[in-house]
Write an enzyme that holds these catalytic residues in place. Structure first.
Site, short mmCIF file in Angstrom:
data_model
loop_
_atom_site.label_atom_id
_atom_site.label_comp_id
_atom_site.label_asym_id
_atom_site.label_seq_id
_atom_site.Cartn_x
_atom_site.Cartn_y
_atom_site.Cartn_z
N GLU A 35 -30.49 9.08 46.82
CA GLU A 35 -29.77 7.88 47.28
C GLU A 35 -29.89 6.69 46.31
OE1 GLU A 35 -27.64 6.89 49.70
OE2 GLU A 35 -27.44 8.98 50.28
N HIS A 37 -29.87 6.84 43.01
CA HIS A 37 -28.80 7.05 42.03
C HIS A 37 -27.42 6.80 42.66
CE1 HIS A 37 -31.93 10.08 40.50
NE2 HIS A 37 -31.81 9.23 39.50
N GLY A 148 -31.44 0.76 37.95
CA GLY A 148 -32.17 0.40 39.17
C GLY A 148 -33.40 -0.43 38.86
N ASP A 151 -37.21 0.92 38.26
CA ASP A 151 -37.81 0.90 36.92
C ASP A 151 -37.67 -0.52 36.38
OD1 ASP A 151 -38.27 3.96 36.33
OD2 ASP A 151 -36.34 3.79 37.30
N MET A 185 -37.49 5.92 46.47
CA MET A 185 -36.91 7.22 46.13
C MET A 185 -37.12 7.52 44.65
SD MET A 185 -33.62 7.91 48.33
CE MET A 185 -33.67 7.70 50.10
N SER A 186 -37.41 8.77 44.38
CA SER A 186 -37.62 9.21 43.00
C SER A 186 -37.39 10.71 42.95
CB SER A 186 -39.07 8.92 42.58
OG SER A 186 -39.38 9.64 41.40
N ARG A 188 -39.04 12.60 41.33
CA ARG A 188 -40.38 13.20 41.27
C ARG A 188 -41.02 13.35 42.67
NH1 ARG A 188 -40.70 10.12 36.11
NH2 ARG A 188 -41.02 11.67 34.47
P1 AMP Z 1 -33.78 8.42 36.55
O1 AMP Z 1 -32.86 9.56 36.84
O2 AMP Z 1 -35.07 8.47 37.30
O3 AMP Z 1 -33.93 8.16 35.07
O4 AMP Z 1 -33.05 7.13 37.13
C1 AMP Z 1 -31.74 6.80 36.75
C2 AMP Z 1 -31.42 5.41 37.24
O5 AMP Z 1 -31.56 5.37 38.65
C3 AMP Z 1 -32.38 4.34 36.67
O6 AMP Z 1 -31.64 3.18 36.37
C4 AMP Z 1 -33.34 4.12 37.81
O7 AMP Z 1 -33.92 2.84 37.82
C5 AMP Z 1 -32.41 4.30 39.01
N1 AMP Z 1 -33.20 4.64 40.19
C6 AMP Z 1 -34.12 5.63 40.32
N2 AMP Z 1 -34.70 5.59 41.54
C7 AMP Z 1 -34.14 4.53 42.19
C8 AMP Z 1 -34.32 3.95 43.48
N3 AMP Z 1 -35.20 4.44 44.36
N4 AMP Z 1 -33.58 2.87 43.80
C9 AMP Z 1 -32.69 2.35 42.91
N5 AMP Z 1 -32.48 2.85 41.69
C10 AMP Z 1 -33.19 3.92 41.32
#
Ligand code: AMP
Length: 284
Positions: A35, A37, A148, A151, A185-186, A188
Protein backbone atom coordinates in the site's frame (compact mmCIF):
# COMPACT_ATOMS: atom_id res chain seq x y z
CA UNK A 1 -0.16 -1.29 -19.59
CA UNK A 2 3.21 -1.94 -21.21
CA UNK A 3 6.40 -3.36 -19.70
CA UNK A 4 9.77 -2.33 -21.11
CA UNK A 5 13.10 -3.77 -19.97
CA UNK A 6 15.37 -2.36 -22.64
CA UNK A 7 16.98 0.98 -21.74
CA UNK A 8 17.17 2.43 -25.27
CA UNK A 9 13.58 1.43 -25.97
CA UNK A 10 12.50 3.10 -22.74
CA UNK A 11 14.35 6.30 -23.68
CA UNK A 12 12.75 6.34 -27.13
CA UNK A 13 9.31 5.79 -25.60
CA UNK A 14 9.79 8.61 -23.08
CA UNK A 15 11.25 11.05 -25.63
CA UNK A 16 8.19 10.42 -27.78
CA UNK A 17 5.88 11.07 -24.80
CA UNK A 18 7.69 14.34 -24.14
CA UNK A 19 7.49 15.34 -27.81
CA UNK A 20 3.74 14.64 -27.66
CA UNK A 21 3.48 17.07 -24.73
CA UNK A 22 2.79 14.43 -22.10
CA UNK A 23 3.83 14.97 -18.48
CA UNK A 24 5.86 11.93 -17.36
CA UNK A 25 5.49 10.83 -13.74
CA UNK A 26 7.92 8.30 -12.24
CA UNK A 27 7.50 6.12 -9.15
CA UNK A 28 10.81 4.32 -8.50
CA UNK A 29 10.56 1.08 -6.47
CA UNK A 30 12.28 -2.20 -5.82
CA UNK A 31 8.99 -4.05 -6.33
CA UNK A 32 7.13 -6.46 -4.06
CA UNK A 33 4.54 -3.73 -3.90
CA UNK A 34 2.41 -2.81 -0.91
CA UNK A 35 0.00 0.00 0.00
CA UNK A 36 2.92 2.40 0.57
CA UNK A 37 3.96 2.03 -3.06
CA UNK A 38 0.35 2.14 -4.23
CA UNK A 39 -0.18 5.50 -2.50
CA UNK A 40 2.67 6.93 -4.59
CA UNK A 41 1.20 5.48 -7.79
CA UNK A 42 -2.31 6.78 -7.05
CA UNK A 43 -0.95 10.26 -6.41
CA UNK A 44 1.29 9.96 -9.46
CA UNK A 45 -1.72 9.05 -11.60
CA UNK A 46 -3.21 12.49 -10.89
CA UNK A 47 -0.06 14.37 -11.82
CA UNK A 48 0.55 13.52 -15.45
CA UNK A 49 -0.38 11.60 -18.57
CA UNK A 50 2.33 8.94 -18.61
CA UNK A 51 2.65 7.16 -15.26
CA UNK A 52 5.83 5.07 -15.12
CA UNK A 53 6.57 2.56 -12.36
CA UNK A 54 10.15 1.34 -12.20
CA UNK A 55 10.89 -1.99 -10.55
CA UNK A 56 14.57 -2.61 -9.96
CA UNK A 57 16.25 -4.28 -7.00
CA UNK A 58 19.33 -2.11 -7.14
CA UNK A 59 22.47 -4.07 -6.18
CA UNK A 60 24.46 -0.85 -5.71
CA UNK A 61 22.44 0.19 -2.67
CA UNK A 62 22.92 -3.10 -0.80
CA UNK A 63 26.05 -3.60 1.30
CA UNK A 64 28.03 -6.79 1.80
CA UNK A 65 26.03 -9.31 3.82
CA UNK A 66 22.73 -7.46 3.32
CA UNK A 67 19.59 -9.06 1.88
CA UNK A 68 20.08 -8.48 -1.88
CA UNK A 69 19.81 -12.19 -2.70
CA UNK A 70 16.73 -12.86 -0.65
CA UNK A 71 14.94 -9.55 -1.29
CA UNK A 72 11.33 -10.54 -2.11
CA UNK A 73 10.32 -10.47 -5.75
CA UNK A 74 7.01 -11.23 -7.50
CA UNK A 75 6.67 -9.51 -10.86
CA UNK A 76 3.24 -10.92 -11.72
CA UNK A 77 1.74 -9.74 -8.47
CA UNK A 78 3.36 -6.30 -8.90
CA UNK A 79 2.04 -6.09 -12.46
CA UNK A 80 -1.54 -6.72 -11.32
CA UNK A 81 -1.28 -4.11 -8.57
CA UNK A 82 0.27 -1.56 -10.94
CA UNK A 83 -2.55 -2.11 -13.43
CA UNK A 84 -5.10 -1.47 -10.65
CA UNK A 85 -3.43 1.89 -9.95
CA UNK A 86 -3.54 2.95 -13.59
CA UNK A 87 0.17 2.65 -14.34
CA UNK A 88 0.85 3.09 -18.08
CA UNK A 89 4.34 1.69 -18.26
CA UNK A 90 6.53 -0.52 -16.07
CA UNK A 91 10.25 -0.08 -16.52
CA UNK A 92 11.75 -3.42 -15.49
CA UNK A 93 15.46 -3.52 -16.37
CA UNK A 94 17.92 -6.16 -15.26
CA UNK A 95 21.06 -5.46 -13.30
CA UNK A 96 23.39 -6.26 -16.22
CA UNK A 97 21.70 -3.57 -18.32
CA UNK A 98 21.92 -0.91 -15.60
CA UNK A 99 25.48 -1.84 -14.56
CA UNK A 100 27.15 -3.47 -17.59
CA UNK A 101 30.74 -4.72 -17.45
CA UNK A 102 33.06 -1.77 -17.03
CA UNK A 103 30.45 0.39 -15.31
CA UNK A 104 32.38 3.01 -13.28
CA UNK A 105 30.25 6.12 -12.72
CA UNK A 106 28.67 7.00 -9.36
CA UNK A 107 26.80 10.03 -8.07
CA UNK A 108 27.36 10.99 -4.45
CA UNK A 109 25.87 13.62 -2.19
CA UNK A 110 28.51 14.55 0.36
CA UNK A 111 28.38 15.68 3.98
CA UNK A 112 26.27 14.97 7.04
CA UNK A 113 23.21 14.21 4.96
CA UNK A 114 24.73 10.96 3.69
CA UNK A 115 27.15 10.08 6.49
CA UNK A 116 24.77 10.10 9.48
CA UNK A 117 22.03 7.57 10.39
CA UNK A 118 21.49 5.23 7.39
CA UNK A 119 24.74 6.49 5.89
CA UNK A 120 26.69 5.57 9.03
CA UNK A 121 25.16 2.09 9.20
CA UNK A 122 25.25 1.45 5.46
CA UNK A 123 28.25 3.38 4.07
CA UNK A 124 27.66 2.70 0.35
CA UNK A 125 23.87 2.80 0.48
CA UNK A 126 23.16 6.38 -0.58
CA UNK A 127 25.79 6.31 -3.31
CA UNK A 128 23.84 3.38 -4.77
CA UNK A 129 20.53 5.19 -4.39
CA UNK A 130 21.66 8.48 -5.92
CA UNK A 131 23.39 6.69 -8.78
CA UNK A 132 20.37 4.60 -9.71
CA UNK A 133 17.93 7.48 -9.30
CA UNK A 134 20.10 9.63 -11.58
CA UNK A 135 20.09 6.83 -14.15
CA UNK A 136 16.32 6.42 -13.83
CA UNK A 137 15.93 10.16 -14.36
CA UNK A 138 18.06 10.09 -17.52
CA UNK A 139 16.28 7.00 -18.86
CA UNK A 140 12.67 7.90 -18.02
CA UNK A 141 13.11 11.69 -18.19
CA UNK A 142 10.24 12.34 -15.77
CA UNK A 143 8.78 15.77 -15.05
CA UNK A 144 7.68 14.55 -11.62
CA UNK A 145 8.97 11.77 -9.32
CA UNK A 146 7.38 10.56 -6.11
CA UNK A 147 9.14 9.17 -3.04
CA UNK A 148 7.88 8.08 0.39
CA UNK A 149 8.90 9.73 3.64
CA UNK A 150 9.17 6.24 5.14
CA UNK A 151 12.73 6.65 3.79
CA UNK A 152 12.99 10.15 5.24
CA UNK A 153 16.73 10.57 4.82
CA UNK A 154 16.64 9.14 1.29
CA UNK A 155 14.02 11.71 0.32
CA UNK A 156 16.25 14.51 1.67
CA UNK A 157 19.27 13.13 -0.20
CA UNK A 158 17.32 12.95 -3.46
CA UNK A 159 16.00 16.49 -3.03
CA UNK A 160 19.57 17.71 -2.40
CA UNK A 161 20.93 15.88 -5.44
CA UNK A 162 18.12 17.12 -7.70
CA UNK A 163 18.71 20.70 -6.63
CA UNK A 164 22.52 20.50 -6.76
CA UNK A 165 22.56 18.96 -10.24
CA UNK A 166 19.73 21.18 -11.55
CA UNK A 167 17.80 18.10 -12.58
CA UNK A 168 14.54 19.24 -14.17
CA UNK A 169 12.36 16.96 -12.04
CA UNK A 170 9.83 17.94 -9.38
CA UNK A 171 10.34 15.74 -6.31
CA UNK A 172 7.18 14.95 -4.35
CA UNK A 173 7.40 13.49 -0.84
CA UNK A 174 4.50 11.34 0.36
CA UNK A 175 3.37 10.33 3.87
CA UNK A 176 4.20 6.99 5.51
CA UNK A 177 1.54 4.33 5.02
CA UNK A 178 1.12 2.00 8.00
CA UNK A 179 -0.53 -1.32 8.75
CA UNK A 180 -3.66 -1.12 10.97
CA UNK A 181 -1.56 -1.68 14.07
CA UNK A 182 0.89 1.08 13.10
CA UNK A 183 3.83 -0.87 11.66
CA UNK A 184 5.22 1.09 8.71
CA UNK A 185 4.63 -0.90 5.52
CA UNK A 186 7.75 -2.37 4.00
CA UNK A 187 8.53 -5.12 1.50
CA UNK A 188 10.82 -6.50 4.21
CA UNK A 189 7.93 -7.07 6.65
CA UNK A 190 7.36 -10.48 5.02
CA UNK A 191 10.61 -11.66 6.61
CA UNK A 192 9.15 -11.26 10.12
CA UNK A 193 7.89 -14.25 12.11
CA UNK A 194 4.68 -13.70 14.08
CA UNK A 195 6.68 -13.08 17.26
CA UNK A 196 9.09 -10.68 15.50
CA UNK A 197 6.18 -8.89 13.86
CA UNK A 198 4.76 -8.30 17.33
CA UNK A 199 8.07 -7.01 18.71
CA UNK A 200 8.44 -4.70 15.68
CA UNK A 201 5.54 -2.63 16.98
CA UNK A 202 7.99 -1.16 19.50
CA UNK A 203 9.23 1.12 16.69
CA UNK A 204 5.91 2.86 16.17
CA UNK A 205 5.20 2.72 19.89
CA UNK A 206 8.47 4.60 20.48
CA UNK A 207 7.53 7.26 17.95
CA UNK A 208 4.03 7.67 19.38
CA UNK A 209 5.32 7.81 22.93
CA UNK A 210 7.84 10.50 21.93
CA UNK A 211 5.23 12.58 20.12
CA UNK A 212 2.99 12.34 23.20
CA UNK A 213 5.84 13.38 25.51
CA UNK A 214 6.51 16.45 23.38
CA UNK A 215 2.78 17.28 23.28
CA UNK A 216 2.82 17.09 27.10
CA UNK A 217 5.58 19.69 27.22
CA UNK A 218 8.84 17.69 27.15
CA UNK A 219 11.49 19.60 25.18
CA UNK A 220 14.66 17.70 26.07
CA UNK A 221 15.88 15.43 23.27
CA UNK A 222 18.01 13.47 25.74
CA UNK A 223 15.12 12.63 28.01
CA UNK A 224 12.97 11.59 25.05
CA UNK A 225 15.79 9.41 23.72
CA UNK A 226 16.20 7.73 27.13
CA UNK A 227 12.53 6.77 27.11
CA UNK A 228 12.79 5.64 23.48
CA UNK A 229 15.72 3.36 24.21
CA UNK A 230 13.87 1.88 27.18
CA UNK A 231 10.84 1.01 25.04
CA UNK A 232 12.93 -0.54 22.29
CA UNK A 233 15.25 -2.41 24.65
CA UNK A 234 12.31 -4.15 26.29
CA UNK A 235 11.95 -6.34 23.17
CA UNK A 236 14.16 -9.38 23.45
CA UNK A 237 14.79 -9.93 19.71
CA UNK A 238 15.22 -6.25 18.85
CA UNK A 239 18.65 -4.70 18.49
CA UNK A 240 18.74 -0.91 18.16
CA UNK A 241 20.87 0.33 15.27
CA UNK A 242 20.20 4.00 15.99
CA UNK A 243 17.57 6.21 17.53
CA UNK A 244 18.18 9.93 17.07
CA UNK A 245 16.41 13.24 16.97
CA UNK A 246 17.62 15.44 14.14
CA UNK A 247 16.79 18.67 12.41
CA UNK A 248 14.81 17.65 9.32
CA UNK A 249 16.80 19.95 7.03
CA UNK A 250 20.38 19.68 8.28
CA UNK A 251 20.24 16.21 9.86
CA UNK A 252 22.28 17.55 12.78
CA UNK A 253 21.23 16.12 16.13
CA UNK A 254 19.23 18.54 18.29
CA UNK A 255 19.16 19.18 22.05
CA UNK A 256 15.82 20.95 22.28
CA UNK A 257 12.74 19.89 20.33
CA UNK A 258 11.09 22.27 17.86
CA UNK A 259 8.82 21.99 14.79
CA UNK A 260 11.62 20.75 12.57
CA UNK A 261 12.71 17.95 14.93
CA UNK A 262 12.29 14.45 13.58
CA UNK A 263 12.93 11.19 15.38
CA UNK A 264 14.57 8.58 13.16
CA UNK A 265 15.15 5.01 14.18
CA UNK A 266 16.50 1.77 12.80
CA UNK A 267 16.55 -1.62 14.47
CA UNK A 268 17.07 -5.23 13.65
CA UNK A 269 14.29 -7.54 14.72
CA UNK A 270 15.72 -11.01 14.32
CA UNK A 271 17.46 -10.77 10.93
CA UNK A 272 15.19 -8.07 9.56
CA UNK A 273 16.29 -4.46 9.53
CA UNK A 274 13.44 -1.97 9.95
CA UNK A 275 13.38 1.83 9.86
CA UNK A 276 10.74 4.37 10.84
CA UNK A 277 10.51 8.08 11.62
CA UNK A 278 8.18 10.83 12.73
CA UNK A 279 8.22 14.56 13.28
CA UNK A 280 7.84 15.17 16.99
CA UNK A 281 5.57 18.20 16.67
CA UNK A 282 2.53 18.62 14.47
CA UNK A 283 3.45 20.08 11.12
CA UNK A 284 1.47 23.18 10.25
P1 AMP B 1 11.28 0.56 -2.01
O1 AMP B 1 10.59 -0.36 -2.98
O2 AMP B 1 11.30 0.05 -0.61
O3 AMP B 1 12.61 1.05 -2.52
O4 AMP B 1 10.35 1.85 -1.94
C1 AMP B 1 9.99 2.56 -3.10
C2 AMP B 1 9.35 3.87 -2.69
O5 AMP B 1 8.21 3.60 -1.89
C3 AMP B 1 10.28 4.75 -1.85
O6 AMP B 1 10.11 6.10 -2.25
C4 AMP B 1 9.79 4.52 -0.45
O7 AMP B 1 10.03 5.59 0.42
C5 AMP B 1 8.29 4.34 -0.69
N1 AMP B 1 7.71 3.60 0.42
C6 AMP B 1 8.10 2.41 0.93
N2 AMP B 1 7.36 2.07 2.01
C7 AMP B 1 6.48 3.09 2.18
C8 AMP B 1 5.44 3.35 3.13
N3 AMP B 1 5.16 2.50 4.12
N4 AMP B 1 4.74 4.49 3.01
C9 AMP B 1 5.02 5.38 2.01
N5 AMP B 1 5.97 5.19 1.09
C10 AMP B 1 6.70 4.07 1.17
Amino acid sequence: METISDIQEMQRRCLKARADGQTIVLVPTMGYLHEGHLSLMREGRKRGELLVLSIFVNPAQFGQGEDLDRYPRDFERDEAMARECGVDLIFYPNAEAIYPDGYSTYVTVEGVLTTTLEGASRPTHFRGVTTVVTKLFTIVMPHVALFGSKDFQQLAVIRRMTEDLNLPVEIIGMPIIRENDGLAMSSRNVYLSEEERHQSLALVETLRNSVAAVAAGEKSANRILDRAEAILSAQKDLIIDYVKICNADTFEEVDAIDESSVMLLAAKVGKTRLIDNSYLMEQG
